[in-house]
Design an enzyme around this catalytic site. Structure first.
Site, short mmCIF file in Angstrom:
data_model
loop_
_atom_site.label_atom_id
_atom_site.label_comp_id
_atom_site.label_asym_id
_atom_site.label_seq_id
_atom_site.Cartn_x
_atom_site.Cartn_y
_atom_site.Cartn_z
N ASP A 18 22.26 31.43 74.12
CA ASP A 18 22.98 31.75 75.35
C ASP A 18 24.38 31.14 75.35
O ASP A 18 24.59 30.08 74.76
CB ASP A 18 22.17 31.22 76.55
N ARG A 22 30.49 33.20 78.11
CA ARG A 22 31.33 32.11 78.64
C ARG A 22 32.27 31.57 77.57
O ARG A 22 33.41 31.23 77.83
CB ARG A 22 30.44 30.98 79.19
N ASN A 66 18.72 43.06 79.24
CA ASN A 66 20.14 43.13 78.87
C ASN A 66 20.74 44.54 78.98
O ASN A 66 21.96 44.70 78.97
CB ASN A 66 20.37 42.59 77.44
N ARG A 69 23.61 45.25 81.53
CA ARG A 69 25.01 44.84 81.34
C ARG A 69 25.90 46.08 81.27
O ARG A 69 25.39 47.20 81.20
CB ARG A 69 25.13 44.01 80.06
C1 FPP Z 1 23.51 35.59 75.56
O1 FPP Z 1 24.79 35.12 75.88
C2 FPP Z 1 23.55 36.31 74.31
C3 FPP Z 1 23.17 37.60 74.13
C4 FPP Z 1 22.63 38.46 75.19
C5 FPP Z 1 23.31 38.23 72.82
C6 FPP Z 1 22.90 37.39 71.64
C7 FPP Z 1 23.54 37.98 70.49
C8 FPP Z 1 24.14 37.30 69.49
C9 FPP Z 1 24.11 35.83 69.31
C10 FPP Z 1 24.87 38.11 68.54
C11 FPP Z 1 24.36 38.27 67.22
C12 FPP Z 1 22.92 38.34 66.98
C13 FPP Z 1 22.46 38.81 65.83
C14 FPP Z 1 21.02 38.81 65.53
C15 FPP Z 1 23.37 39.35 64.82
P1 FPP Z 1 25.47 35.67 77.19
O2 FPP Z 1 26.22 36.88 76.85
O3 FPP Z 1 24.45 35.84 78.26
O4 FPP Z 1 26.45 34.50 77.56
P2 FPP Z 1 26.85 34.02 79.02
O5 FPP Z 1 25.60 33.50 79.68
O6 FPP Z 1 27.86 32.96 78.76
O7 FPP Z 1 27.42 35.21 79.73
#
Ligand code: FPP
Length: 240
Positions: A18, A22, A66, A69
């Protein structure tokens, strides 16, 4: 299936990655830049596992929630997953990583599913780290799909309802090939499990880390693992 460990090193580590959004916003960049930085971190953490003694690594890449989004972010993530698989297939195989995916593939685009199938097939005999990528995964959805399969077996007379137990159920889950996670890590300071491995994490230890996923270094990973070694796991029992 390997049993969950009670040793100093967790056999199976699961990560809720996560904080990508941000991380990007703090730099005045679009959220997708954070996801790209997050993908680089995935590579590093997978590579660190053999030396750190982690046999199974499961990462939460995209949840059943997700999809809500923006269309731009969802499309960008799907493109990133395809690119990651295309680019990493050979090096993952060279490093003997065995890759598998969990989650419902029905809603994913066929081109992505093909890449996932190929990667699973190519690495099926590998004996290195077991990397499991949760894509369109939700714990409740997984339990519902498992129950549907189980009910089907009952209807066909293949399974006696009296045999349904906490030992039968895991065979119907997406994770039937995995031991339960010993340690679940969530980055970015949020202390929630967000529908991740609900059944499997019954006795997992949790670590909620403030660091945003794109900044989660191998050194920090190592520190989290050594803290795990200091915990006493009781699995519901009383220490003797
Ligand atoms: C959560 O951060 C992350 C995700 C929903 C996506 C996870 C994906 C990756 C790490 C990219 C690559 C993965 C692979 C397997 C290649 P968020 O977007 O919710 O962050 P936030 O809470 O700060 O908004």
């Amino acid at each position: 299936m390997a049993k969950s460990s009670n040793s100093d090193t967790p056999t199976h580590v699961a990560i809720i990655m996560d904080g990508n959004g941000r991380w990007a916003q703090m730099r005045g960049r679009p959220r997708l830049v954070g996801h790209h930085a997050g993908a680089k971190r995935v590579k590093e953490i997978v590579r660190a596992c053999p030396d750190l003694g982690v046999k199974y690594l499961t990462i939460f890449a995209f949840s059943t929630e997700n999809w809500t989004r923006t269309q731009t972010e969802v499309a960008g993530l799907m493109k990133l997953f395809k690119r990651y698989i295309r680019r990493e297939t050979q090096s993952l195989h060279d490093e003997r990583v065995r890759v598998r995916f969990i989650g419902d593939r029905v809603r994913l685009e066929p081109a992505l599913v093909d890449l996932m199938d190929n990667l699973e097939l190519l690495t099926a005999e590998n004996t290195g780290v077991h990397l499991t990528i949760a894509l369109n995964y939700g714990g409740r959805d997984e339990v519902a799909r498992a129950t549907r399969r189980l009910a089907h077996d009952v209807a066909l007379g293949k399974l006696d309802p009296r045999e349904v137990s906490d030992e039968t159920m895991p065979k119907y889950l997406d994770t039937y090939f995995l031991p339960d996670p010993d340690l679940v890590i969530r980055t970015s300071g949020e202390a929630r499990i967000s529908n991740f491995l609900l059944w499997q994490s019954a006795y997992a230890e949790y670590e909620f880390i403030d660091t945003l996923w794109p900044d989660f270094s191998e050194t920090e990973f190592q520190k989290v693992l050594s803290r795990f070694g200091q915990r006493e796991r009781r699995f519901g029992a009383v220490p003797v």
